[in-house]
Design a protein around this motif. Structure first.
Motif, PDB file in Angstrom:
ATOM      1  N   GLY A   1      -2.160  -0.572   1.517  1.00  6.74           N
ATOM      2  CA  GLY A   1      -1.105  -1.574   1.578  1.00  6.74           C
ATOM      3  C   GLY A   1       0.285  -0.983   1.654  1.00  6.74           C
ATOM      4  O   GLY A   1       0.530   0.160   1.237  1.00  6.74           O
ATOM      5  N   ALA A   2       1.205  -1.766   2.197  1.00  5.48           N
ATOM      6  CA  ALA A   2       2.630  -1.418   2.239  1.00  5.48           C
ATOM      7  C   ALA A   2       3.405  -2.616   1.719  1.00  5.48           C
ATOM      8  O   ALA A   2       3.185  -3.751   2.164  1.00  5.48           O
ATOM      9  CB  ALA A   2       3.061  -1.070   3.654  1.00  5.48           C
ATOM     10  N   ILE A   3       4.307  -2.372   0.771  1.00  2.63           N
ATOM     11  CA  ILE A   3       5.055  -3.433   0.100  1.00  2.63           C
ATOM     12  C   ILE A   3       6.542  -3.160   0.247  1.00  2.63           C
ATOM     13  O   ILE A   3       6.990  -2.017   0.131  1.00  2.63           O
ATOM     14  CB  ILE A   3       4.684  -3.502  -1.401  1.00  2.63           C
ATOM     15  CG1 ILE A   3       3.180  -3.682  -1.580  1.00  2.63           C
ATOM     16  CG2 ILE A   3       5.459  -4.612  -2.095  1.00  2.63           C
ATOM     17  CD1 ILE A   3       2.422  -2.402  -1.831  1.00  2.63           C
TER      18      ILE A   3
ATOM     19  N   GLY B   1      -7.168   2.488  -8.287  1.00  5.97           N
ATOM     20  CA  GLY B   1      -5.955   2.166  -7.551  1.00  5.97           C
ATOM     21  C   GLY B   1      -4.886   3.232  -7.674  1.00  5.97           C
ATOM     22  O   GLY B   1      -4.819   3.969  -8.666  1.00  5.97           O
ATOM     23  N   TYR B   2      -4.045   3.324  -6.653  1.00  6.88           N
ATOM     24  CA  TYR B   2      -2.952   4.293  -6.635  1.00  6.88           C
ATOM     25  C   TYR B   2      -1.763   3.657  -5.921  1.00  6.88           C
ATOM     26  O   TYR B   2      -1.927   2.955  -4.908  1.00  6.88           O
ATOM     27  CB  TYR B   2      -3.376   5.565  -5.896  1.00  6.88           C
ATOM     28  CG  TYR B   2      -2.239   6.543  -5.659  1.00  6.88           C
ATOM     29  CD1 TYR B   2      -1.808   7.402  -6.662  1.00  6.88           C
ATOM     30  CD2 TYR B   2      -1.591   6.601  -4.422  1.00  6.88           C
ATOM     31  CE1 TYR B   2      -0.770   8.291  -6.455  1.00  6.88           C
ATOM     32  CE2 TYR B   2      -0.548   7.486  -4.195  1.00  6.88           C
ATOM     33  CZ  TYR B   2      -0.144   8.338  -5.221  1.00  6.88           C
ATOM     34  OH  TYR B   2       0.897   9.215  -5.006  1.00  6.88           O
ATOM     35  N   THR B   3      -0.571   3.885  -6.440  1.00  4.95           N
ATOM     36  CA  THR B   3       0.656   3.376  -5.824  1.00  4.95           C
ATOM     37  C   THR B   3       1.712   4.466  -5.794  1.00  4.95           C
ATOM     38  O   THR B   3       1.899   5.190  -6.782  1.00  4.95           O
ATOM     39  CB  THR B   3       1.191   2.157  -6.595  1.00  4.95           C
ATOM     40  OG1 THR B   3       0.230   1.114  -6.557  1.00  4.95           O
ATOM     41  CG2 THR B   3       2.491   1.659  -5.973  1.00  4.95           C
TER      42      THR B   3
ATOM     43  N   PHE C   1       3.761   2.038  -1.391  1.00  4.17           N
ATOM     44  CA  PHE C   1       2.518   2.172  -0.638  1.00  4.17           C
ATOM     45  C   PHE C   1       1.374   2.221  -1.642  1.00  4.17           C
ATOM     46  O   PHE C   1       1.464   2.892  -2.677  1.00  4.17           O
ATOM     47  CB  PHE C   1       2.528   3.440   0.223  1.00  4.17           C
ATOM     48  CG  PHE C   1       3.587   3.433   1.289  1.00  4.17           C
ATOM     49  CD1 PHE C   1       3.380   2.750   2.478  1.00  4.17           C
ATOM     50  CD2 PHE C   1       4.792   4.093   1.094  1.00  4.17           C
ATOM     51  CE1 PHE C   1       4.358   2.734   3.460  1.00  4.17           C
ATOM     52  CE2 PHE C   1       5.771   4.085   2.070  1.00  4.17           C
ATOM     53  CZ  PHE C   1       5.558   3.400   3.260  1.00  4.17           C
ATOM     54  N   SER C   2       0.313   1.495  -1.346  1.00  4.80           N
ATOM     55  CA  SER C   2      -0.793   1.382  -2.294  1.00  4.80           C
ATOM     56  C   SER C   2      -2.124   1.665  -1.615  1.00  4.80           C
ATOM     57  O   SER C   2      -2.268   1.531  -0.396  1.00  4.80           O
ATOM     58  CB  SER C   2      -0.823  -0.012  -2.921  1.00  4.80           C
ATOM     59  OG  SER C   2      -1.154  -0.993  -1.939  1.00  4.80           O
ATOM     60  N   ALA C   3      -3.094   2.054  -2.436  1.00  2.00           N
ATOM     61  CA  ALA C   3      -4.466   2.256  -1.971  1.00  2.00           C
ATOM     62  C   ALA C   3      -5.403   1.874  -3.098  1.00  2.00           C
ATOM     63  O   ALA C   3      -5.060   1.991  -4.285  1.00  2.00           O
ATOM     64  CB  ALA C   3      -4.695   3.712  -1.555  1.00  2.00           C
ATOM     65  N   ALA C   4      -6.581   1.402  -2.742  1.00  2.00           N
ATOM     66  CA  ALA C   4      -7.559   1.026  -3.759  1.00  2.00           C
ATOM     67  C   ALA C   4      -8.963   1.098  -3.185  1.00  2.00           C
ATOM     68  O   ALA C   4      -9.185   0.801  -2.006  1.00  2.00           O
ATOM     69  CB  ALA C   4      -7.282  -0.380  -4.283  1.00  2.00           C
TER      70      ALA C   4
END
Length: 290
Positions: free
Chosen positions: A198-200, A159-161, A171-174
């Protein structure tokens, strides 16, 4: 991550995919927000939604949950996470009990019963690389049993944020479920690898906190893209209401739940309805914060 995304995008559904428990949200916070909400979650297994999510808890947490899953099955979960904002360590387990099923011959003759089950044990480590970049990894040990046949394996989630220059935005990726399993009765089991973006966004208005997350998902065992949207409204850090929506899922759409926070103890509930006469899902969770 780009290479893995390319493989997933062009892969077609084939083979026998197992360990579907990897795709089920364990806690009521994630389930009530359609599989989102890890970055605003107070649960110990928020890292299952994204390996970096536990870094944002900034405390020690113990959680347990009872998930009354579809077709009268039960999913038990428990987790612990310890984080100081710079690094995090978490541990959790998930146990899916299918109950007793009839064991019949090819012509339908009843010859007994069997008790299938899935078990996953997870370890998490997260680290803040820079003030606005976070990375994390989950290591999962898997076990699955059907009658006398069984299989085991391991997977990793990466995972990365990234924290945006806009306040409250991430912003996230996994990449999830990369690993290997043993064969079950000489049948190879493929893992449900997935890629997520993802976007939070979080807002604070006096004593009200509002968070929302949009996540795009591509499972290697599904030719279609999926999307999930979740939101959480927290009032005075005591009561929170959660809603979610799943787009392009076969039998799921809206989800909902609520939580009550009493100092160090939190009680959460999630409701996940299913279509086509499939049992609705109810999840109850209890969390203690040190």
């Amino acid at each position: 991550m780009i290479l893995s995304l390319s493989i997933i995008l062009y892969a077609e559904t084939s083979g026998e995919y197992g360990f579907q428990l990897l795709k089920i949200a364990s806690g009521p916070e994630g389930a009530s927000q359609a599989g989102t909400g890890g970055f605003s979650s107070g649960e110990a297994y928020s890292f299952m939604l994204n390996p970096t999510a536990g870094l944002f808890a900034k405390q020690r947490i113990i959680s347990i949950a009872q998930n009354y899953w579809i077709f009268d099955t039960k999913l038990n979960s428990a987790g612990y996470i310890n984080t100081n904002g710079k690094s995090s360590f978490g541990v959790a387990y998930r146990y899916l009990d299918y109950g007793k099923l009839d064991n019949r011959t090819d012509n339908g003759t009843l010859i007994g019963e069997f008790h299938p089950m899935d078990l996953i044990f997870s370890l998490n480590f997260g680290y803040r690389i820079t003030p606005n970049q976070y990375a994390g990894i989950n290591a999962n040990a898997l076990y699955e049993k059907i009658d006398t046949a069984s299989a085991y394996g391991y997977t990793f989630d990466l995972g990365y944020t990234y924290l945006s220059f806009i306040k409250g935005q991430k912003f996230s990726a996994a990449i999830k479920n990369i690993g290997k399993t043993s064969a079950m009765e000489n049948e190879t089991i493929d893992l449900p690898i997935s890629f997520e973006l993802g976007a939070i966004q979080e807002y604070y208005i006096n004593t009200i906190m509002l968070s929302g997350e949009l996540k795009l998902i591509k499972h290697i065992d599904d030719d279609e893209f999926k999307a999930v949207l979740g939101t959480k409204v927290e009032l005075n850090k005591i009561l929170d209401v959660k809603l979610g929506y799943k787009l392009n899922f076969d039998a799921e759409s809206f989800t909902a739940g609520f939580g009550i926070n009493l100092k160090r103890i939190a009680l959460d509930y999630a409701y996940v309805p299913f279509e086509y006469h499939i049992n609705d899902v109810h999840i109850i969770g209890l969390t203690y914060k040190f």
